[in-house]
Design a protein around this motif. Structure first.
Motif, PDB file in Angstrom:
ATOM      1  N   ARG A 176       0.866  -1.185   0.000  1.00  0.00           N
ATOM      2  CA  ARG A 176       0.000   0.000   0.000  1.00  0.00           C
ATOM      3  C   ARG A 176       0.897   1.227   0.000  1.00  0.00           C
ATOM      4  O   ARG A 176       1.923   1.258   0.686  1.00  0.00           O
ATOM      5  N   PHE A 177       0.496   2.262  -0.754  1.00  0.00           N
ATOM      6  CA  PHE A 177       1.357   3.427  -0.902  1.00  0.00           C
ATOM      7  C   PHE A 177       0.598   4.708  -0.561  1.00  0.00           C
ATOM      8  O   PHE A 177      -0.561   4.892  -0.964  1.00  0.00           O
ATOM      9  N   PHE A 178       1.249   5.579   0.191  1.00  0.00           N
ATOM     10  CA  PHE A 178       0.682   6.877   0.575  1.00  0.00           C
ATOM     11  C   PHE A 178       1.705   7.977   0.273  1.00  0.00           C
ATOM     12  O   PHE A 178       2.909   7.745   0.313  1.00  0.00           O
ATOM     13  N   ILE A 179       1.189   9.167   0.002  1.00  0.00           N
ATOM     14  CA  ILE A 179       2.054  10.337  -0.163  1.00  0.00           C
ATOM     15  C   ILE A 179       1.759  11.288   0.993  1.00  0.00           C
ATOM     16  O   ILE A 179       0.584  11.524   1.329  1.00  0.00           O
ATOM     17  N   SER A 180       2.818  11.831   1.599  1.00  0.00           N
ATOM     18  CA  SER A 180       2.607  12.734   2.736  1.00  0.00           C
ATOM     19  C   SER A 180       3.532  13.936   2.633  1.00  0.00           C
ATOM     20  O   SER A 180       4.507  13.923   1.873  1.00  0.00           O
ATOM     21  N   GLY A 181       3.221  14.960   3.395  1.00  0.00           N
ATOM     22  CA  GLY A 181       4.071  16.147   3.408  1.00  0.00           C
ATOM     23  C   GLY A 181       3.411  17.256   4.192  1.00  0.00           C
ATOM     24  O   GLY A 181       2.365  17.072   4.821  1.00  0.00           O
ATOM     25  N   GLU A 182       4.047  18.424   4.160  1.00  0.00           N
ATOM     26  CA  GLU A 182       3.477  19.548   4.904  1.00  0.00           C
ATOM     27  C   GLU A 182       3.791  20.857   4.193  1.00  0.00           C
ATOM     28  O   GLU A 182       4.675  20.907   3.323  1.00  0.00           O
ATOM     29  N   SER A 183       3.032  21.876   4.548  1.00  0.00           N
ATOM     30  CA  SER A 183       3.282  23.227   4.073  1.00  0.00           C
ATOM     31  C   SER A 183       3.099  23.325   2.555  1.00  0.00           C
ATOM     32  O   SER A 183       2.042  22.963   2.044  1.00  0.00           O
ATOM     33  N   TYR A 184       4.140  23.776   1.816  1.00  0.00           N
ATOM     34  CA  TYR A 184       3.963  23.895   0.361  1.00  0.00           C
ATOM     35  C   TYR A 184       3.770  22.513  -0.284  1.00  0.00           C
ATOM     36  O   TYR A 184       3.346  22.424  -1.434  1.00  0.00           O
ATOM     37  N   ALA A 185       4.051  21.451   0.447  1.00  0.00           N
ATOM     38  CA  ALA A 185       3.703  20.121  -0.063  1.00  0.00           C
ATOM     39  C   ALA A 185       2.189  19.976  -0.176  1.00  0.00           C
ATOM     40  O   ALA A 185       1.702  19.000  -0.744  1.00  0.00           O
ATOM     41  N   GLY A 186       1.450  20.926   0.380  1.00  0.00           N
ATOM     42  CA  GLY A 186       0.017  21.008   0.087  1.00  0.00           C
ATOM     43  C   GLY A 186      -0.229  21.162  -1.404  1.00  0.00           C
ATOM     44  O   GLY A 186      -1.314  20.824  -1.902  1.00  0.00           O
ATOM     45  N   MET A 187       0.779  21.664  -2.116  1.00  0.00           N
ATOM     46  CA  MET A 187       0.727  21.697  -3.582  1.00  0.00           C
ATOM     47  C   MET A 187       1.351  20.416  -4.154  1.00  0.00           C
ATOM     48  O   MET A 187       0.793  19.779  -5.042  1.00  0.00           O
ATOM     49  N   TYR A 188       2.542  20.064  -3.650  1.00  0.00           N
ATOM     50  CA  TYR A 188       3.247  18.904  -4.208  1.00  0.00           C
ATOM     51  C   TYR A 188       2.413  17.621  -4.119  1.00  0.00           C
ATOM     52  O   TYR A 188       2.362  16.839  -5.061  1.00  0.00           O
ATOM     53  N   VAL A 189       1.821  17.386  -2.936  1.00  0.00           N
ATOM     54  CA  VAL A 189       1.225  16.067  -2.678  1.00  0.00           C
ATOM     55  C   VAL A 189       0.018  15.789  -3.585  1.00  0.00           C
ATOM     56  O   VAL A 189      -0.014  14.751  -4.270  1.00  0.00           O
ATOM     57  N   PRO A 190      -0.991  16.686  -3.639  1.00  0.00           N
ATOM     58  CA  PRO A 190      -2.127  16.372  -4.528  1.00  0.00           C
ATOM     59  C   PRO A 190      -1.727  16.352  -6.005  1.00  0.00           C
ATOM     60  O   PRO A 190      -2.239  15.519  -6.760  1.00  0.00           O
ATOM     61  N   ASN A 191      -0.814  17.235  -6.407  1.00  0.00           N
ATOM     62  CA  ASN A 191      -0.372  17.216  -7.806  1.00  0.00           C
ATOM     63  C   ASN A 191       0.312  15.890  -8.146  1.00  0.00           C
ATOM     64  O   ASN A 191       0.106  15.323  -9.219  1.00  0.00           O
ATOM     65  N   LEU A 192       1.124  15.399  -7.214  1.00  0.00           N
ATOM     66  CA  LEU A 192       1.809  14.123  -7.451  1.00  0.00           C
ATOM     67  C   LEU A 192       0.812  12.963  -7.404  1.00  0.00           C
ATOM     68  O   LEU A 192       0.884  12.041  -8.228  1.00  0.00           O
ATOM     69  N   ALA A 193      -0.121  13.009  -6.445  1.00  0.00           N
ATOM     70  CA  ALA A 193      -1.126  11.937  -6.360  1.00  0.00           C
ATOM     71  C   ALA A 193      -1.913  11.853  -7.673  1.00  0.00           C
ATOM     72  O   ALA A 193      -2.186  10.768  -8.187  1.00  0.00           O
ATOM     73  N   ARG A 194      -2.254  13.022  -8.201  1.00  0.00           N
ATOM     74  CA  ARG A 194      -2.988  13.033  -9.480  1.00  0.00           C
ATOM     75  C   ARG A 194      -2.123  12.450 -10.602  1.00  0.00           C
ATOM     76  O   ARG A 194      -2.603  11.662 -11.416  1.00  0.00           O
ATOM     77  N   ALA A 195      -0.846  12.819 -10.629  1.00  0.00           N
ATOM     78  CA  ALA A 195       0.050  12.280 -11.667  1.00  0.00           C
ATOM     79  C   ALA A 195       0.155  10.763 -11.551  1.00  0.00           C
ATOM     80  O   ALA A 195       0.153  10.050 -12.567  1.00  0.00           O
ATOM     81  N   VAL A 196       0.218  10.262 -10.320  1.00  0.00           N
ATOM     82  CA  VAL A 196       0.321   8.807 -10.119  1.00  0.00           C
ATOM     83  C   VAL A 196      -0.972   8.117 -10.569  1.00  0.00           C
ATOM     84  O   VAL A 196      -0.942   7.109 -11.292  1.00  0.00           O
TER      85      VAL A 196
END
Lengths: 327, 149
Positions: free
Chosen positions: A151-171
């Motif tokens: 199972r795979f999750f993406i996590s982060g904080e702060s400006y990763a509020g941009m990185y994480v959903p953008n990367l999740a969508r790309a995946v």
């Protein structure tokens, strides 16, 4: 993979409680090399999920998370014969107690990641960053085949509020398009996430009032004069803008990252550099406006002093600054 | 290059030590320069003004689970903003109301669910939540991964 296995880390005495790996994975065609540090779970790694961690900025290293937040070690400055060194002890609350943690320095130009092409590859944006990180992930799972079904999750904080959903969508979209290997993404989590220019830009006044950093009356006036809480795009020089300056004056000596904590080096410290803090465009804009206004006041005072034949006092020692007033 | 109020000395010392670079298979300083907490090389452009539509798509169309959490004493990205967009802009019904969540019989924060997206606060934490509240953070992290409330 075996070349990336870390046997020991300086500053830590003892055996690592789980396997650690570190190394580079190339992305793109111009020579970008993204650095990762992977810490296997201390429980059964084959059963535990894989969690990618990204710090924000944009431009801040995920070693922030590794060293200061939930990495496998607690780091402590220590005096040694050679000067100051760093001592590592095990972190009882490390997130790799329950997950395989993958720390990634992204995009190229951040932390230990770089490009052989040099600075031209350090000009980037949200979408290029997500595309590079997705490529990294697929190559990483190709290198670590034993985790492909985890199972795979993406996590982060702060400006990763941009990185994480953008990367999740790309995946997700890559999976739908048949990209290999398939990534078994189940979800994501983000702390204090930069998300929306307008909403984030409007958040500070209510926070300040809620924490009693400004009075309720000050907040009520702000609300009325700023078109019913439309703080984020106040025009320069308008009454709302002036009131926002007062708000920033009231809170600017506090630690912006935690109003309960002391501010390391303090509000009077000036390294001569412009602020690099881009956490939230609204906040940066408000801070920038206050800074300009303060500079204008100082320039005006300097002019007045010169006209009276007075020597200009050293800023920060002779003049009261915002922080001193608040303290 | 270090955000205001932040003490990055331990990380800087450790990651700029040649022996550490070698041990963790990172390129040496002579090749890529000093490690800094935040980069002065990057020229970054924000091109996506809002991620709210992406959150809706990921959680409502693609079935991902999401946890948005806020240290409630952070002033850089305050919880007041996250509460607004999670509660009013996702077009998702509230499936479990605002309630405290507990660690060892103590209130660790508050949480509300909107379908597969949950919003939680961590009481007394700042921007870097696990730094201030390590035990609560690990508990929250584990419960989310395990799909527990």
């Amino acid at each position: 993979k075996q070349n990336d296995l870390i046997d020991a880390v300086p500053g830590f005495d003892g055996e690592l409680p789980s396997k650690h790996y570190g190394g580079y994975i190339p992305v793109g065609t111009s020579g970008k090399r993204l650095y990762y540090y992977f810490v296997e779970a201390e429980t059964d790694p084959s059963e535990a999920p894989v969690v990618l961690w990204l710090n924000g900025g944009p431009g801040c290293s995920s070693f922030d998370g590794f060293v200061y937040e939930h990495g496998p070690f607690n780091f402590r400055l220590a005096d040694t014969k050679a000067g100051q060194g760093v001592k590592l002890t095990l972190n009882s609350y490390a997130w790799n107690k329950v997950a395989n943690m993958l720390f990634l320095d992204s995009p190229a130009g951040v932390g230990l990641s770089y490009s052989e092409a040099g600075p031209r590859d350090y000009r980037t944006d949200d979408l290029v960053t997500a595309a590079d990180a997705e490529e990294f992930l697929r190559k990483w799972f190709t290198r670590y085949t034993q985790f492909q079904s985890s199972r795979f999750f993406i996590s982060g904080e702060s400006y990763a509020g941009m990185y994480v959903p953008n990367l999740a969508r790309a995946v997700v979209e890559g999976n739908e398009d048949g990209a290999e290997p398939y990534i078994n993404i189940e979800g994501y989590l983000i702390g204090n996430a930069v998300t929306d220019t307008e909403v984030d830009g409007n958040a500070l006044p209510l926070f300040a009032a809620g924490k009693s950093l400004i009075s309720q009356a000050q907040y009520d006036t702000l609300w009325k004069r700023c078109d019913g809480g439309n703080f984020w795009n106040a025009s320069a020089g308008c009454e709302c803008d002036e009131l926002l300056d007062d708000l920033v004056d009231a809170v600017s000596a506090l630690n912006v990252y935690d109003v309960l904590e002391p501010c390391y080096l303090g509000p009077n410290y000036d390294d001569g550099e412009e602020d690099q803090d881009d956490e939230g465009e609204g906040w940066a804009k408000v801070q920038g406006a206050a800074k300009k206004k303060k500079q204008a006041r100082l320039n005006s005072l300097q002019k007045a002093l010169k006209s009276h034949g007075r020597k200009w006092p050293v800023v920060g020692s002779a003049l009261p600054r915002v922080g001193e007033r608040v303290h | 290059l270090t955000p205001p109020c932040t003490d990055a000395r331990a990380a800087s010392l450790w990651l700029n030590d040649d022996a550490v670079r070698s041990a963790i298979h990172a390129a040496p300083k002579q090749v890529i320069g000093e490690w800094t907490l935040c980069s002065n090389h990057l020229f970054y452009t924000r091109v996506v003004p809002s991620l709210i539509p992406t959150h809706k798509s990921l959680t409502q169309k693609h079935g991902l689970r999401a946890l948005i959490y806020s240290g409630d004493h952070d002033m850089a990205v305050p919880h007041t903003g996250s509460e607004v967009w999670t509660s009013t802009k996702l077009d998702a019904p509230e499936t479990a109301p605002w309630r405290p969540w507990m660690v060892a019989s103590q209130v660790a924060g508050y949480v509300v669910d909107y379908g597969s997206l949950s919003y939680a606060t961590v009481k007394g934490a700042g921007h870097m939540v696990p730094t201030n509240k390590p035990k609560e953070s690990l508990t929250m992290f584990k419960r989310f991964l395990d799909g527990e409330p």
